[in-house]
Design a protein around this motif. Sequence first.
Motif, PDB file in Angstrom:
ATOM      1  N   LEU A   1       0.834  -1.216   0.000  1.00 14.82           N
ATOM      2  CA  LEU A   1       0.000   0.000   0.000  1.00 14.82           C
ATOM      3  C   LEU A   1       0.864   1.260   0.000  1.00 14.82           C
ATOM      4  O   LEU A   1       0.394   2.337  -0.344  1.00 14.82           O
TER       5      LEU A   1
ATOM      6  N   THR B   1       2.290  -1.940  -6.030  1.00 14.23           N
ATOM      7  CA  THR B   1       2.472  -3.377  -6.174  1.00 14.23           C
ATOM      8  C   THR B   1       3.034  -3.690  -7.555  1.00 14.23           C
ATOM      9  O   THR B   1       2.574  -3.135  -8.557  1.00 14.23           O
TER      10      THR B   1
ATOM     11  N   LEU C   1      -5.204 -12.989  -2.301  1.00 16.39           N
ATOM     12  CA  LEU C   1      -4.298 -11.988  -1.727  1.00 16.39           C
ATOM     13  C   LEU C   1      -3.121 -12.724  -1.094  1.00 16.39           C
ATOM     14  O   LEU C   1      -3.314 -13.720  -0.385  1.00 16.39           O
TER      15      LEU C   1
ATOM     16  N   ARG D   1     -11.268  -9.496  -0.574  1.00 13.10           N
ATOM     17  CA  ARG D   1      -9.882  -9.071  -0.850  1.00 13.10           C
ATOM     18  C   ARG D   1      -9.741  -7.566  -0.584  1.00 13.10           C
ATOM     19  O   ARG D   1      -8.813  -7.122   0.084  1.00 13.10           O
ATOM     20  N   ASP D   2     -10.717  -6.795  -1.101  1.00 17.00           N
ATOM     21  CA  ASP D   2     -10.695  -5.339  -0.858  1.00 17.00           C
ATOM     22  C   ASP D   2     -10.754  -5.045   0.641  1.00 17.00           C
ATOM     23  O   ASP D   2     -10.082  -4.147   1.137  1.00 17.00           O
TER      24      ASP D   2
ATOM     25  N   ILE E   1      -7.384  -5.735   2.235  1.00 24.66           N
ATOM     26  CA  ILE E   1      -6.396  -4.711   1.858  1.00 24.66           C
ATOM     27  C   ILE E   1      -6.614  -3.444   2.708  1.00 24.66           C
ATOM     28  O   ILE E   1      -5.679  -2.720   3.025  1.00 24.66           O
TER      29      ILE E   1
END
Length: 386
Positions: free
Chosen positions: A77, A81, A102, A250-251, A254
């Motif tokens: 982050l 990436t 992920l 996944r979001d 993150i």
Amino acid sequence: MKFEFIEDFLKEAKKNDNFRTLRNIVPFSARKCIADGRRCLNFSSNDYLGLSNHPDVIAESTKWVNKYGAGSGASRLVTGTIDAYENLENEIAEWKGAEAALIFGSGFLANSGMIPALAGHGTEVFADKLNHASLNAGCRLSDGDFKRFRHNDLGHLEKLLEKSAGSSRKLIVDETIFSMDGDMSDVEGLQKIAQKYDAILYLDDAHGSGLFGARGEGLANPSACDIAMGTFSKALGSYGAYAACSKELRDYFINSCGSFIYSTALPPAVCGAISAALKIVQSPESSEIRTALQKKAAKLRSSLQELGFDTGESSSHIIPVVLGSSETTMKVSKFFYENNILVTGIRPPTVPAGKARVRITVNAIHTEEDMALLIKKFKEIKEKIS
Ligand SMILES: Cc1ncc(COP(=O)(O)O)c(C=O)c1O
């Protein structure tokens, strides 16, 4: 400075034969190593397919380190990436039959990060009593109410869910193959219960990934659970972990999972190794290797049982020989070491008191002669300890 509590802790561990030391090791393959200066046959490694030394894995790892450097610089982050990492996650998702995936720094980081992210205040967390320490760490780090059900006892799980305090969120945390026992959970049963009680199902497939399923995709099918977690540190031969889940989850991770947000991304060399290992485990040859490996393990299990050893409920390549006391366990482990075989003793607190054991892991490159030698030595030690 001297601290009494440390001195007491170490004294107690030594008194109970539970004091651990680090062994010096020179690894050659999943099968052979030099341990504390002694050339040994290795029956303790989790490198189940021998991929840590596979030429394609080493070549791809080298390629990635040459292309991207030794480190990834920061958390994904912070610095962004690398496209190869996102491509790798797409490959993992495809392999697992999931919408998304992920990558995490390790299995321990994945479990100790995702579980707290899922189990906020007011969540009830239901976990198998024999779950791995990293899952328990995640449960304890969470703000949820941590409850444990008896090992593989789905009736007990249901009872706990029925008695549940009517929390708005419920999370079930389980393994597919238990790391110290080699037995399996009932994934279908867990799925049904999770649906019935509207609970999130989190499955750790560290010891199934690469070893089960037509393409080595493991035992945690993302259509049966919400989060299929697995590692690359065992059958896939290197390091790191994954979560296979929905795009939305996944979001969510993150944005909410501390061990993803605040930890440096895996180094490129490791991601290159993972990428190559993923291709290998999906090949038709690997499918044959998997079948042969489980046959070999089944044969060893029945030979040990015929000798009168307690192999618990194992039904996989992980075979515990439960000996009871730490003292006997370490005596047996020493006997094997003196016979040039590495068979590690597992003692409390890793396993419950009175359930100390030597843990045998069978891998794809153990030969018939290796297996015969192991059984012969078990026969010898049986006479010494009975
Ligand atoms: C079931 C299980 N989950 C998670 C882990 C942790 O994985 P890693 O070694 O990649 O941190 C292990 C490792 O021993 C394990 O057995």
